[in-house]
Design an enzyme around this catalytic site. Structure first.
Site, PDB file in Angstrom:
ATOM      1  CG  ASP A   1      -2.006  -1.019   1.184  1.00 16.28           C
ATOM      2  OD1 ASP A   1      -2.416  -1.397   0.076  1.00 16.28           O
ATOM      3  OD2 ASP A   1      -2.465  -1.436   2.255  1.00 16.28           O
ATOM      4  CG  ASP A  34      -6.672  -1.479  -1.432  1.00 13.84           C
ATOM      5  OD1 ASP A  34      -6.815  -2.715  -1.543  1.00 13.84           O
ATOM      6  OD2 ASP A  34      -5.777  -0.961  -0.726  1.00 13.84           O
TER       7      ASP A  34
END
Length: 166
Positions: free
Chosen positions: A117, A136
Site C-alpha cells: 500500500d 483497493d
C-alpha cells in the site's frame, strides 16, 4: 464476458504497474515517504498483512493463505455470477474491477507476504493514517458499481413480462 475480462486486466495492470513505479522505481521501500502534494497526496509505504485498514493483520502466516484462497474464491464466484446473472455492461465492468483488484493484491501476498500500500490522502485538518493502492480503488469502485448496477436476469425478464421495463 469480454467486458469482465478487459476490466479485470486493466485494473490488474494499473495496480501492478503503479506498484512497480512507486514502490520500486521511485524507491519508496527505501524512502518510506514521498510527498507528492501534501497533505492531499503522499506516497507512504505500508505492508498490509490483513484486510482493509489492516484489520486482522499481524496474525499467523496461515492467515495470508486464507486471504489468498478467499480472494480467489470471490473472483471465481464473480465470474460465475457474470456468466449466469449479470447482464448490464456496467455491472460486468464493475465485477471486472473487483477481480482485477483482488488478483493484484493476491499477487502481492504470494510474492511479498503482504499487500503493498502506498497511497495516503488527507484533507481539511484530518490526518489519515491509512494507505491503500490502486487495487483497493478497483475493489471499492467495483463493489459500489455492483450495488448500484447489478441486476438479476430473472428480475429483468419478469419486468419485461409485466410491462414495467423501468
Amino acid at each position: 464476458m469480454k467486458l469482465l475480462t478487459i476490466s479485470a486486466a486493466i485494473w490488474f495492470a494499473l495496480d501492478q504497474i503503479s506498484k512497480y513505479i512507486v514502490v520500486h522505481a521511485m524507491g519508496l521501500i527505501e524512502r518510506g515517504v514521498i510527498e507528492v502534494a501534501p497533505p492531499f497526496l503522499t506516497f507512504k509505504m505500508g505492508w498490509n498483512t490483513g484486510i482493509n485498514f489492516g484489520l486482522m493483520s499481524g496474525g499467523p502466516d496461515v492467515m495470508r493463505w486464507v486471504l489468498i484462497v478467499l480472494a480467489l474464491g470471490i473472483c471465481a464466484w464473480l465470474v460465475w455470477w457474470a456468466r449466469h446473472g449479470l447482464t448490464r455492461p456496467i455491472a460486468l465492468l464493475s465485477a471486472g474491477a473487483i477481480i482485477g483488484g483482488a488478483l493484484g493484491n493476491t499477487i502481492d501476498r504470494v510474492i511479498y507476504g503482504a499487500v503493498a500500500d502506498f497511497l495516503n490522502m488527507s484533507c481539511c485538518g484530518i490526518n489519515n493514517p491509512f494507505a491503500f493502492n490502486v487495487a483497493d480503488i478497483g475493489i471499492f469502485a467495483g463493489a459500489f458499481g455492483l450495488l448500484i448496477f447489478a441486476n438479476d436476469s430473472k428480475m429483468a425478464k419478469d419486468e419485461k413480462i409485466d410491462g414495467d421495463g423501468a
